[in-house]
Motif scaffolding. Structure first.
Motif, PDB file in Angstrom:
ATOM      1  N   THR A   4      -3.017  11.572   0.701  1.00 20.15           N
ATOM      2  CA  THR A   4      -3.558  11.772  -0.293  1.00 20.15           C
ATOM      3  C   THR A   4      -2.989  10.889  -1.197  1.00 20.15           C
ATOM      4  O   THR A   4      -1.475  10.750  -1.192  1.00 20.15           O
ATOM      5  CB  THR A   4      -3.240  13.181  -1.033  1.00 20.15           C
ATOM      6  OG1 THR A   4      -3.987  13.993  -0.055  1.00 20.15           O
ATOM      7  CG2 THR A   4      -3.873  13.401  -2.430  1.00 20.15           C
ATOM      8  N   PRO A   5      -3.719   9.622  -1.897  1.00 13.86           N
ATOM      9  CA  PRO A   5      -2.895   8.844  -2.636  1.00 13.86           C
ATOM     10  C   PRO A   5      -2.159   9.422  -3.639  1.00 13.86           C
ATOM     11  O   PRO A   5      -2.544  10.637  -4.252  1.00 13.86           O
ATOM     12  CB  PRO A   5      -4.254   8.145  -3.143  1.00 13.86           C
ATOM     13  CG  PRO A   5      -5.302   8.182  -2.423  1.00 13.86           C
ATOM     14  CD  PRO A   5      -5.021   9.649  -1.633  1.00 13.86           C
ATOM     15  N   GLY A   6      -0.893   8.938  -3.755  1.00 16.11           N
ATOM     16  CA  GLY A   6       0.028   9.792  -4.978  1.00 16.11           C
ATOM     17  C   GLY A   6       1.008  10.441  -4.186  1.00 16.11           C
ATOM     18  O   GLY A   6       1.898  11.117  -4.992  1.00 16.11           O
ATOM     19  N   SER A   7       0.730  10.945  -2.760  1.00 14.66           N
ATOM     20  CA  SER A   7       1.530  11.772  -2.198  1.00 14.66           C
ATOM     21  C   SER A   7       2.420  11.281  -1.014  1.00 14.66           C
ATOM     22  O   SER A   7       2.027  10.280  -0.695  1.00 14.66           O
ATOM     23  CB  SER A   7       0.472  12.935  -1.757  1.00 14.66           C
ATOM     24  OG  SER A   7       0.105  13.566  -2.955  1.00 14.66           O
ATOM     25  N   THR A   8       3.378  12.067  -0.485  1.00 13.84           N
ATOM     26  CA  THR A   8       4.102  11.617   0.692  1.00 13.84           C
ATOM     27  C   THR A   8       3.238  11.415   1.931  1.00 13.84           C
ATOM     28  O   THR A   8       2.393  12.392   2.032  1.00 13.84           O
ATOM     29  CB  THR A   8       5.250  12.404   0.960  1.00 13.84           C
ATOM     30  OG1 THR A   8       5.818  12.717  -0.530  1.00 13.84           O
ATOM     31  CG2 THR A   8       6.174  12.255   1.776  1.00 13.84           C
ATOM     32  N   ILE A   9       3.323  10.504   2.741  1.00 10.14           N
ATOM     33  CA  ILE A   9       2.652  10.437   3.758  1.00 10.14           C
ATOM     34  C   ILE A   9       3.480  11.348   5.037  1.00 10.14           C
ATOM     35  O   ILE A   9       4.442  11.620   4.592  1.00 10.14           O
ATOM     36  CB  ILE A   9       2.531   9.048   4.469  1.00 10.14           C
ATOM     37  CG1 ILE A   9       3.979   8.552   4.698  1.00 10.14           C
ATOM     38  CG2 ILE A   9       1.740   8.182   3.341  1.00 10.14           C
ATOM     39  CD1 ILE A   9       3.975   6.822   5.514  1.00 10.14           C
ATOM     40  N   ASP A  24       0.887  -1.063  -0.059  1.00 12.94           N
ATOM     41  CA  ASP A  24       0.086   0.102   0.011  1.00 12.94           C
ATOM     42  C   ASP A  24       0.938   1.364   0.003  1.00 12.94           C
ATOM     43  O   ASP A  24       0.315   2.197  -0.264  1.00 12.94           O
ATOM     44  CB  ASP A  24      -0.886   0.186   1.283  1.00 12.94           C
ATOM     45  CG  ASP A  24      -1.886  -1.149   1.342  1.00 12.94           C
ATOM     46  OD1 ASP A  24      -2.618  -1.317  -0.075  1.00 12.94           O
ATOM     47  OD2 ASP A  24      -2.230  -1.478   2.273  1.00 12.94           O
ATOM     48  N   LEU A  25       1.987   1.177   0.265  1.00 18.95           N
ATOM     49  CA  LEU A  25       2.903   2.290   0.327  1.00 18.95           C
ATOM     50  C   LEU A  25       4.330   1.879  -0.477  1.00 18.95           C
ATOM     51  O   LEU A  25       4.453   0.782  -0.748  1.00 18.95           O
ATOM     52  CB  LEU A  25       3.602   2.446   1.760  1.00 18.95           C
ATOM     53  CG  LEU A  25       2.729   2.699   2.943  1.00 18.95           C
ATOM     54  CD1 LEU A  25       3.432   2.577   4.273  1.00 18.95           C
ATOM     55  CD2 LEU A  25       2.030   4.108   2.832  1.00 18.95           C
ATOM     56  N   CYS A  26       4.885   2.761  -1.253  1.00 17.33           N
ATOM     57  CA  CYS A  26       6.133   2.607  -1.800  1.00 17.33           C
ATOM     58  C   CYS A  26       7.197   3.549  -1.646  1.00 17.33           C
ATOM     59  O   CYS A  26       6.729   4.899  -1.324  1.00 17.33           O
ATOM     60  CB  CYS A  26       5.642   2.753  -3.406  1.00 17.33           C
ATOM     61  SG  CYS A  26       4.971   4.354  -4.128  1.00 17.33           S
ATOM     62  N   VAL A  27       8.295   3.419  -1.870  1.00 17.60           N
ATOM     63  CA  VAL A  27       9.321   4.186  -1.820  1.00 17.60           C
ATOM     64  C   VAL A  27       9.894   4.832  -3.145  1.00 17.60           C
ATOM     65  O   VAL A  27      10.167   3.754  -4.005  1.00 17.60           O
ATOM     66  CB  VAL A  27      10.317   3.873  -1.118  1.00 17.60           C
ATOM     67  CG1 VAL A  27      11.754   4.697  -0.911  1.00 17.60           C
ATOM     68  CG2 VAL A  27       9.959   3.121   0.313  1.00 17.60           C
ATOM     69  N   ILE A  28       9.993   5.985  -3.415  1.00 13.13           N
ATOM     70  CA  ILE A  28      10.330   6.633  -4.740  1.00 13.13           C
ATOM     71  C   ILE A  28      11.693   7.327  -4.431  1.00 13.13           C
ATOM     72  O   ILE A  28      11.780   7.973  -3.518  1.00 13.13           O
ATOM     73  CB  ILE A  28       9.317   7.499  -5.451  1.00 13.13           C
ATOM     74  CG1 ILE A  28       9.108   8.689  -4.520  1.00 13.13           C
ATOM     75  CG2 ILE A  28       7.972   6.635  -5.486  1.00 13.13           C
ATOM     76  CD1 ILE A  28       8.308   9.828  -5.124  1.00 13.13           C
ATOM     77  N   ASN A  29      12.394   7.302  -5.553  1.00 16.16           N
ATOM     78  CA  ASN A  29      13.792   7.994  -5.542  1.00 16.16           C
ATOM     79  C   ASN A  29      13.836   8.956  -6.609  1.00 16.16           C
ATOM     80  O   ASN A  29      15.020   9.570  -6.930  1.00 16.16           O
ATOM     81  CB  ASN A  29      14.969   6.971  -5.883  1.00 16.16           C
ATOM     82  CG  ASN A  29      15.026   6.015  -4.716  1.00 16.16           C
ATOM     83  OD1 ASN A  29      15.488   6.260  -3.584  1.00 16.16           O
ATOM     84  ND2 ASN A  29      14.370   4.667  -4.815  1.00 16.16           N
ATOM     85  N   THR A  30      12.904   9.428  -7.359  1.00 19.24           N
ATOM     86  CA  THR A  30      12.818  10.463  -8.345  1.00 19.24           C
ATOM     87  C   THR A  30      12.507  11.727  -7.929  1.00 19.24           C
ATOM     88  O   THR A  30      12.878  12.576  -8.816  1.00 19.24           O
ATOM     89  CB  THR A  30      11.854   9.850  -9.300  1.00 19.24           C
ATOM     90  OG1 THR A  30      10.334   9.770  -8.471  1.00 19.24           O
ATOM     91  CG2 THR A  30      11.868   8.352  -9.762  1.00 19.24           C
ATOM     92  N   ALA A  31      12.243  12.298  -6.697  1.00 14.37           N
ATOM     93  CA  ALA A  31      11.738  13.401  -6.492  1.00 14.37           C
ATOM     94  C   ALA A  31      13.113  14.072  -6.326  1.00 14.37           C
ATOM     95  O   ALA A  31      14.220  13.397  -5.775  1.00 14.37           O
ATOM     96  CB  ALA A  31      10.981  13.655  -5.123  1.00 14.37           C
ATOM     97  N   SER A  32      13.286  15.441  -6.195  1.00 13.12           N
ATOM     98  CA  SER A  32      14.394  16.221  -5.978  1.00 13.12           C
ATOM     99  C   SER A  32      14.072  17.453  -4.849  1.00 13.12           C
ATOM    100  O   SER A  32      12.601  17.930  -5.102  1.00 13.12           O
ATOM    101  CB  SER A  32      15.237  16.822  -7.119  1.00 13.12           C
ATOM    102  OG  SER A  32      14.188  17.362  -8.001  1.00 13.12           O
ATOM    103  N   ILE A  33      14.819  18.245  -4.447  1.00 11.05           N
ATOM    104  CA  ILE A  33      14.399  19.144  -3.516  1.00 11.05           C
ATOM    105  C   ILE A  33      15.617  20.339  -3.571  1.00 11.05           C
ATOM    106  O   ILE A  33      16.822  19.852  -3.453  1.00 11.05           O
ATOM    107  CB  ILE A  33      13.993  18.899  -2.423  1.00 11.05           C
ATOM    108  CG1 ILE A  33      13.513  20.313  -1.544  1.00 11.05           C
ATOM    109  CG2 ILE A  33      15.313  18.263  -1.399  1.00 11.05           C
ATOM    110  CD1 ILE A  33      12.842  19.839  -0.024  1.00 11.05           C
ATOM    111  N   LYS A  34      15.609  21.651  -3.395  1.00  8.90           N
ATOM    112  CA  LYS A  34      16.473  22.424  -3.359  1.00  8.90           C
ATOM    113  C   LYS A  34      16.807  22.817  -1.751  1.00  8.90           C
ATOM    114  O   LYS A  34      15.778  23.028  -1.216  1.00  8.90           O
ATOM    115  CB  LYS A  34      16.174  23.943  -3.931  1.00  8.90           C
ATOM    116  CG  LYS A  34      16.394  23.714  -5.528  1.00  8.90           C
ATOM    117  CD  LYS A  34      15.791  25.260  -5.909  1.00  8.90           C
ATOM    118  CE  LYS A  34      15.707  25.126  -7.538  1.00  8.90           C
ATOM    119  NZ  LYS A  34      15.452  26.381  -8.169  1.00  8.90           N
ATOM    120  N   LEU A  35      18.180  22.618  -1.578  1.00 10.12           N
ATOM    121  CA  LEU A  35      18.719  22.758  -0.081  1.00 10.12           C
ATOM    122  C   LEU A  35      18.437  24.273   0.628  1.00 10.12           C
ATOM    123  O   LEU A  35      19.224  24.210   1.720  1.00 10.12           O
ATOM    124  CB  LEU A  35      19.846  22.185   0.235  1.00 10.12           C
ATOM    125  CG  LEU A  35      19.921  20.365  -0.111  1.00 10.12           C
ATOM    126  CD1 LEU A  35      21.007  19.769   0.200  1.00 10.12           C
ATOM    127  CD2 LEU A  35      18.632  19.729   0.602  1.00 10.12           C
TER     128      LEU A  35
END
Length: 359
Positions: free
Chosen positions: A88-93, A24-35
């Protein structure tokens, strides 16, 4: 401005009246963020609203696995599980965690501060106008403790026991799910008050933990009891003054039969009901009237104003070894889904914590 990858835990879809699964949960590595937060002059012309928000950029260190998160996996209509809303499904918990501030537009926080409170299940989180975020001043205590004994579970135990139950020396106290993050603390607080304390748990190993680590007077494995009413009468021949409710269902029904006159029940949670298609009925509610029992449900968010008082009480007890705490620590955000789901199978041994980063 440095931009890095940002591993995240995502809810695939709502979980409806069933035990959650790792899938029901998945771990993704495709997101990025400015520090670093963009400067005011770097904002787009139409970003007037966002420029006024009290943004805090966090590097998450520890994440807390808590039973209430199961409720957030469903679509909640008409109310929120305060202070958090449904995932929200498809979003970070999201949940509680410990983090370091990397950048801030909030007047109470600056870069380098250590904080605990609500954050997202990811390596880095951009928090907009934080609702629950506390600066950590005492670092002689393990930082992971701020997911538990010095964080939300600790405040829950403190408020639910002292503020709601008004305990007195010598009273008879029963705690369900007693080996969990909250229950283990309530039992120790009750012993400090000079109460007689009994806890229930789901394995013999946890029963041993309650009696030999946390100092409970007695404990039992509810899975080995054919009749919970009989079990409670075995340990409470004179009845129960205070019940700290974490389970609900059949346990609550049996407890009602064993409460004493003017007993108090602190309604913290009902984990046995979260995954049922149809909640179990409680048949002994007339006991509330016969025995003038007070059942008080509560949310810890109503008591966060007591946090300074709580720290003043709890820190000396921890430092002096008068209150101990057991954690079940899992390394790596990628192992977060298994750790969270494991709560509902009783796999954890103490407070379940996920380490995202040690520094």
């Amino acid at each position: 401005m440095a931009e890095v990858s940002n591993k995240q835990v995502i809810l695939r879809d709502y979980v409806v009246k069933a035990f959650p699964k790792e899938s029901d949960l998945c771990v993704i590595n495709t997101a990025s963020i400015k520090l670093k937060l963009p400067g005011e002059t770097d904002q787009p012309a139409d970003a007037v609203t966002s420029s006024k928000e009290q943004l805090v950029l966090l590097k998450n260190l520890y994440l807390s696995c808590d039973p209430y998160q199961r409720l957030l996996m469903e679509s909640v209509h008409g109310h929120e599980v305060s202070p958090m809303s449904s995932y929200t499904p498809g979003s970070t918990i999201h949940g509680y965690g410990v983090a370091q501030v990397l950048d801030s537009r909030h007047p109470d926080f600056k870069a380098g501060d250590l904080v605990w409170g609500t954050t997202n299940w990811e390596e880095y989180s951009l928090i907009t106008t934080p609702r629950v975020l506390f600066k950590i001043h005492h670092t002689d205590i393990p930082l992971s403790y701020y997911t538990g004994i010095l964080g939300m579970p600790g405040m829950t135990a403190y408020a639910g026991f002292y503020e709601i139950c008004s305990p007195k020396k010598g009273e008879y106290v029963f705690i369900s799910a007693a080996a969990g993050a909250v229950g283990q603390l309530v039992g120790q607080l009750a012993k400090l008050m000079g109460c007689y304390v009994v806890g229930s748990a789901g394995s013999n190993e946890k029963v041993d933990l309650l009696k030999n680590k946390f100092g409970f007077d007695e404990a039992f494995n509810y899975k080995e009891e054919n009749d919970l009413n009989v079990a409670l009468k075995r340990y409470f021949r004179e009845g129960i003054d205070i019940y700290f409710e974490n389970v609900g269902g059949k346990t609550l029904d049996a407890v009602l039969l064993n409460m004493r006159l003017h007993g108090r029940i602190s309604g913290c949670g009902m984990i046995s009901q979260y995954n049922l298609d149809k909640p179990e009925g409680v048949t002994n509610l007339m006991q509330l009237i016969y025995k003038r029992i007070c059942f008080h449900g509560f949310s810890v968010s109503d008591y966060y104003h007591l946090y300074p008082k709580f720290l003043e009480f709890m820190l000396p007890h921890i430092r002096q070894g008068k209150i101990v705490y057991v954690e079940d620590i899992v390394e790596g955000l990628e192992n977060g889904p298994a750790a969270l789901v494991g709560l509902f199978k009783g796999r954890n041994f103490g407070k379940q914590v996920v380490v995202v980063s040690h520094e």
